[in-house]
Scaffold this motif. Structure first.
Motif, PDB file in Angstrom:
ATOM      1  N   GLY A  46     -33.635   6.324  -6.446  1.00  0.00           N
ATOM      2  CA  GLY A  46     -33.296   4.997  -6.945  1.00  0.00           C
ATOM      3  C   GLY A  46     -31.839   4.726  -6.639  1.00  0.00           C
ATOM      4  O   GLY A  46     -31.161   5.528  -6.013  1.00  0.00           O
ATOM      5  N   GLY A  47     -31.358   3.613  -7.068  1.00  0.00           N
ATOM      6  CA  GLY A  47     -29.974   3.276  -6.766  1.00  0.00           C
ATOM      7  C   GLY A  47     -29.867   2.786  -5.339  1.00  0.00           C
ATOM      8  O   GLY A  47     -30.827   2.308  -4.751  1.00  0.00           O
ATOM      9  N   GLY A  48     -28.699   2.926  -4.761  1.00  0.00           N
ATOM     10  CA  GLY A  48     -28.478   2.465  -3.396  1.00  0.00           C
ATOM     11  C   GLY A  48     -27.010   2.187  -3.176  1.00  0.00           C
ATOM     12  O   GLY A  48     -26.152   2.679  -3.899  1.00  0.00           O
ATOM     13  N   ASP A  49     -26.716   1.373  -2.170  1.00  0.00           N
ATOM     14  CA  ASP A  49     -25.327   1.028  -1.889  1.00  0.00           C
ATOM     15  C   ASP A  49     -25.277  -0.386  -1.345  1.00  0.00           C
ATOM     16  O   ASP A  49     -26.297  -0.995  -1.057  1.00  0.00           O
ATOM     17  CB  ASP A  49     -24.706   2.025  -0.905  1.00  0.00           C
ATOM     18  CG  ASP A  49     -25.435   2.077   0.414  1.00  0.00           C
ATOM     19  OD1 ASP A  49     -25.392   1.082   1.161  1.00  0.00           O
ATOM     20  OD2 ASP A  49     -26.057   3.110   0.697  1.00  0.00           O
ATOM     21  N   ASP A  50     -24.079  -0.913  -1.191  1.00  0.00           N
ATOM     22  CA  ASP A  50     -23.909  -2.272  -0.684  1.00  0.00           C
ATOM     23  C   ASP A  50     -23.735  -2.305   0.830  1.00  0.00           C
ATOM     24  O   ASP A  50     -23.439  -3.343   1.408  1.00  0.00           O
ATOM     25  CB  ASP A  50     -22.742  -2.968  -1.371  1.00  0.00           C
ATOM     26  CG  ASP A  50     -21.395  -2.356  -1.048  1.00  0.00           C
ATOM     27  OD1 ASP A  50     -21.343  -1.333  -0.318  1.00  0.00           O
ATOM     28  OD2 ASP A  50     -20.376  -2.891  -1.524  1.00  0.00           O
ATOM     29  N   GLY A  51     -23.894  -1.149   1.483  1.00  0.00           N
ATOM     30  CA  GLY A  51     -23.758  -1.089   2.923  1.00  0.00           C
ATOM     31  C   GLY A  51     -22.325  -1.078   3.399  1.00  0.00           C
ATOM     32  O   GLY A  51     -22.053  -1.029   4.593  1.00  0.00           O
ATOM     33  N   TYR A  52     -21.419  -1.094   2.455  1.00  0.00           N
ATOM     34  CA  TYR A  52     -20.009  -1.123   2.826  1.00  0.00           C
ATOM     35  C   TYR A  52     -19.222  -0.036   2.113  1.00  0.00           C
ATOM     36  O   TYR A  52     -18.706   0.866   2.721  1.00  0.00           O
ATOM     37  CB  TYR A  52     -19.432  -2.513   2.528  1.00  0.00           C
ATOM     38  CG  TYR A  52     -17.952  -2.606   2.731  1.00  0.00           C
ATOM     39  CD1 TYR A  52     -17.384  -2.439   3.988  1.00  0.00           C
ATOM     40  CD2 TYR A  52     -17.098  -2.848   1.660  1.00  0.00           C
ATOM     41  CE1 TYR A  52     -16.013  -2.501   4.177  1.00  0.00           C
ATOM     42  CE2 TYR A  52     -15.735  -2.926   1.832  1.00  0.00           C
ATOM     43  CZ  TYR A  52     -15.201  -2.756   3.097  1.00  0.00           C
ATOM     44  OH  TYR A  52     -13.850  -2.819   3.263  1.00  0.00           O
ATOM     45  N   ARG A  53     -19.155  -0.125   0.770  1.00  0.00           N
ATOM     46  CA  ARG A  53     -18.282   0.767   0.029  1.00  0.00           C
ATOM     47  C   ARG A  53     -18.801   1.178  -1.342  1.00  0.00           C
ATOM     48  O   ARG A  53     -18.439   2.218  -1.865  1.00  0.00           O
ATOM     49  CB  ARG A  53     -16.944   0.052  -0.162  1.00  0.00           C
ATOM     50  CG  ARG A  53     -15.765   0.912  -0.031  1.00  0.00           C
ATOM     51  CD  ARG A  53     -14.494   0.106  -0.114  1.00  0.00           C
ATOM     52  NE  ARG A  53     -13.580   0.702  -1.048  1.00  0.00           N
ATOM     53  CZ  ARG A  53     -12.908   1.796  -0.810  1.00  0.00           C
ATOM     54  NH1 ARG A  53     -13.044   2.425   0.314  1.00  0.00           N
ATOM     55  NH2 ARG A  53     -12.085   2.277  -1.713  1.00  0.00           N
ATOM     56  N   LEU A  54     -19.623   0.376  -1.958  1.00  0.00           N
ATOM     57  CA  LEU A  54     -20.022   0.605  -3.350  1.00  0.00           C
ATOM     58  C   LEU A  54     -21.362   1.331  -3.412  1.00  0.00           C
ATOM     59  O   LEU A  54     -22.343   0.904  -2.806  1.00  0.00           O
ATOM     60  CB  LEU A  54     -20.130  -0.732  -4.085  1.00  0.00           C
ATOM     61  CG  LEU A  54     -20.360  -0.660  -5.588  1.00  0.00           C
ATOM     62  CD1 LEU A  54     -19.167  -0.008  -6.288  1.00  0.00           C
ATOM     63  CD2 LEU A  54     -20.594  -2.051  -6.148  1.00  0.00           C
ATOM     64  N   ASP A  55     -21.400   2.439  -4.133  1.00  0.00           N
ATOM     65  CA  ASP A  55     -22.621   3.222  -4.326  1.00  0.00           C
ATOM     66  C   ASP A  55     -23.108   3.018  -5.754  1.00  0.00           C
ATOM     67  O   ASP A  55     -22.311   2.918  -6.684  1.00  0.00           O
ATOM     68  CB  ASP A  55     -22.325   4.709  -4.080  1.00  0.00           C
ATOM     69  CG  ASP A  55     -23.569   5.550  -3.854  1.00  0.00           C
ATOM     70  OD1 ASP A  55     -24.690   5.044  -4.042  1.00  0.00           O
ATOM     71  OD2 ASP A  55     -23.414   6.724  -3.494  1.00  0.00           O
ATOM     72  N   ARG A  56     -24.431   2.933  -5.911  1.00  0.00           N
ATOM     73  CA  ARG A  56     -25.048   2.831  -7.244  1.00  0.00           C
ATOM     74  C   ARG A  56     -25.995   4.008  -7.380  1.00  0.00           C
ATOM     75  O   ARG A  56     -26.998   4.102  -6.679  1.00  0.00           O
ATOM     76  CB  ARG A  56     -25.814   1.526  -7.406  1.00  0.00           C
ATOM     77  CG  ARG A  56     -26.480   1.392  -8.778  1.00  0.00           C
ATOM     78  CD  ARG A  56     -27.152   0.042  -8.952  1.00  0.00           C
ATOM     79  NE  ARG A  56     -28.373  -0.088  -8.189  1.00  0.00           N
ATOM     80  CZ  ARG A  56     -29.587   0.251  -8.634  1.00  0.00           C
ATOM     81  NH1 ARG A  56     -29.733   0.766  -9.846  1.00  0.00           N
ATOM     82  NH2 ARG A  56     -30.645   0.085  -7.875  1.00  0.00           N
ATOM     83  N   ALA A  57     -25.661   4.919  -8.272  1.00  0.00           N
ATOM     84  CA  ALA A  57     -26.447   6.141  -8.456  1.00  0.00           C
ATOM     85  C   ALA A  57     -27.161   6.133  -9.792  1.00  0.00           C
ATOM     86  O   ALA A  57     -26.619   5.659 -10.800  1.00  0.00           O
ATOM     87  CB  ALA A  57     -25.538   7.365  -8.382  1.00  0.00           C
ATOM     88  N   LEU A  58     -28.373   6.682  -9.790  1.00  0.00           N
ATOM     89  CA  LEU A  58     -29.075   7.011 -11.026  1.00  0.00           C
ATOM     90  C   LEU A  58     -28.956   8.515 -11.179  1.00  0.00           C
ATOM     91  O   LEU A  58     -29.257   9.271 -10.247  1.00  0.00           O
ATOM     92  CB  LEU A  58     -30.538   6.599 -10.953  1.00  0.00           C
ATOM     93  CG  LEU A  58     -30.803   5.104 -10.837  1.00  0.00           C
ATOM     94  CD1 LEU A  58     -32.298   4.846 -10.723  1.00  0.00           C
ATOM     95  CD2 LEU A  58     -30.218   4.356 -12.015  1.00  0.00           C
ATOM     96  N   VAL A  59     -28.485   8.943 -12.342  1.00  0.00           N
ATOM     97  CA  VAL A  59     -28.207  10.360 -12.572  1.00  0.00           C
ATOM     98  C   VAL A  59     -28.896  10.817 -13.849  1.00  0.00           C
ATOM     99  O   VAL A  59     -28.717  10.201 -14.910  1.00  0.00           O
ATOM    100  CB  VAL A  59     -26.684  10.608 -12.673  1.00  0.00           C
ATOM    101  CG1 VAL A  59     -26.387  12.057 -12.971  1.00  0.00           C
ATOM    102  CG2 VAL A  59     -25.979  10.158 -11.397  1.00  0.00           C
TER     103      VAL A  59
END
Length: 129
Positions: A46-59
């Motif tokens: 799950g989660g993902g990134d903006d393709g540039y700089r920001l990562d979204r993690a589920l932990v």
């Protein structure tokens, strides 16, 4: 750009003594009962990134302890460290933004009756330093 490994960053931050005697790791040791309490940190799908700089993690964070009370206390400490104190913090390789609770600490089954397990899931946004 190299994406920071959220597991490495969280193990270093939570394992710096702020959780008392709890060991913080990503994989459970074979001698788990001998080294309790243990906090296991794992990035989950799950989660993902903006393709540039920001990562979204589920932990997922699981706390293993010999008693339900100790597992609960450490799980609440972890929640405070992540949701309150990690927001806006900088580690060696990452800057953390919003951190929120997806699933609050709750009892999770474990096949060994000699210990108790409390687990929670957090969503966190971060980017490289």
């Amino acid at each position: 750009m190299t994406w920071p490994d959220v597991e490495i960053e969280l193990v270093a931050r939570l394992g710096d003594g702020r959780l008392g005697p709890a060991r913080v790791l990503t994989e459970l040791p074979e001698n788990l009962l001998d080294v309790l309490p243990v906090v296991q940190v794992q990035r989950v799908p799950g989660g993902g990134d903006d393709g540039y700089r920001l990562d979204r993690a589920l932990v997922d964070v699981d706390v293993y302890a010999p008693t339900r009370l100790l597992a609960s206390q450490i799980a609440q400490q972890v929640r405070n460290e992540l949701v309150v104190l990690l927001r806006g913090a900088t580690t060696t390789r990452a800057v953390f933004g919003r951190v929120s609770t997806v699933a609050a600490p709750a009892w999770r089954p474990y096949e060994n009756p000699g210990l108790r397990r409390s687990g929670a899931t957090y969503e966190m946004f971060f980017h490289p330093v």
